[in-house]
Design a protein around this motif. Sequence first.
Motif, short mmCIF file in Angstrom:
data_model
loop_
_atom_site.label_atom_id
_atom_site.label_comp_id
_atom_site.label_asym_id
_atom_site.label_seq_id
_atom_site.Cartn_x
_atom_site.Cartn_y
_atom_site.Cartn_z
N LEU A 12 0.85 -1.18 0.00
CA LEU A 12 0.00 0.00 0.00
C LEU A 12 0.89 1.23 0.00
N ASP A 14 0.81 4.66 0.67
CA ASP A 14 -0.07 5.59 1.37
C ASP A 14 0.41 7.01 1.11
N SER A 16 -1.45 9.70 1.64
CA SER A 16 -2.12 10.68 2.48
C SER A 16 -1.10 11.37 3.38
N ALA A 22 -6.46 6.11 6.08
CA ALA A 22 -6.17 5.38 4.84
C ALA A 22 -5.66 3.97 5.11
N GLU A 23 -4.64 3.82 5.94
CA GLU A 23 -4.08 2.49 6.18
C GLU A 23 -5.11 1.57 6.81
N PHE A 26 -7.81 0.54 3.96
CA PHE A 26 -7.32 -0.42 2.98
C PHE A 26 -6.98 -1.75 3.64
N SER A 61 -2.99 4.98 -2.63
CA SER A 61 -4.11 5.61 -1.93
C SER A 61 -4.42 7.01 -2.46
N SER A 63 -4.86 11.22 -1.47
CA SER A 63 -3.98 12.19 -0.82
C SER A 63 -4.66 13.54 -0.79
N HIS A 181 -13.98 6.27 -4.11
CA HIS A 181 -13.36 5.69 -2.92
C HIS A 181 -14.09 4.41 -2.47
N GLU A 183 -12.93 2.18 -0.61
CA GLU A 183 -12.46 1.78 0.73
C GLU A 183 -13.12 2.54 1.87
#
Length: 257
Positions: A12, A14, A16, A22-23, A26, A61, A63, A181, A183
Motif C-alpha cells: 500500500l 499511502d 495521504s 487510509a491504512e 485499505f 491511496s 492524498s 473511494h 475503501e
Amino acid sequence: MNETNDGFTVALLDASVGETPAERNFGRELDADVRAYKVSEGEFPPQVETASFDVDAVVVSGSQTSVYDDESWIGRTEAWVRDAVDAGVPLLGVCWGHQLLAQAVGGEVEPMGGMGELGYETVRRLEDADPLFDGVESSFLAFETHTDEVTALPASATPLAETDRSLQAFRVENAWGVQFHPEYDRDTARWVTENKRGWLTDEQVDAILDTITSGRHAETAQAARVFDNFLAFARRRHPMAEGRSLDDCSVQDTHNS
C-alpha cells in the motif's frame, strides 16, 4: 477482511498526509497481507525488478495533495508506479492514485474548478468486459471527494467508467485507476466532509453530511467489489500460483483492449 494467509502480499503506497484513516481502511478491505509505505514521508517499497522486491500487487491511496504539485516524494512515487506498470505488476490507484497512474503513463490531470465532486455519485460503466468490474452493475453508487480529474489518457489506456462530470476508471496493461473511494466506511466519509469546513460553507458541508446515512452508505457495496476483483486478478499472476513465475503470465488477457 484481511483474513487470507496464503503469502500473497499487497504494498500500500499511502500518499495521504499526516494521520488519516487510509491504512486502516485499505487494511480492512484488502484480503491479503498489506504492507503500508507512507510515501508522503519518504517510505517506499523496494524497487521493482530488484532482488528485494517481494510484493504481488500494489495499491496507491488518495492524498490531500495534487499529483502535479512540486513535491519530491510525488515525483518519486510517480517514477516507482511507472516502473511497476512497465514490469506488469498488478496495480490499483484510488482517487489521487488514479490520477497519479494516469500522469505516470502519459495522461493529463487538471483542476476541476468549484467544489469538484464531494458526496455520493452515480458511476456508470463504459466497458462490459473488464475483470475489475466483474459482477458490478452497469451503474452503481460511490463516495467521491476530489477537485482534480484525469482529463486525457494515452492511447494505450481504456476508459472504464464515468460520472456526469469526470472519468471514474481506466485500465492500462495490468494497472487500473478508480476515481471513487471504494475503501471508505461511513465514518471516513463523514470525517472527510467535516474537514471541508472553511473551504466550503457550513451549509454545503451540512447538506452533504445529511446524505451520509447508514442506508445510503450501504448502497456503495457494489463499488467495494473492485477490491475482490483486483485481488482475484492479481492472484492469477501470483508468482507461486500453479508453479508459474511472473514472467510466465502474459500482461494481456481476454479483457484487455
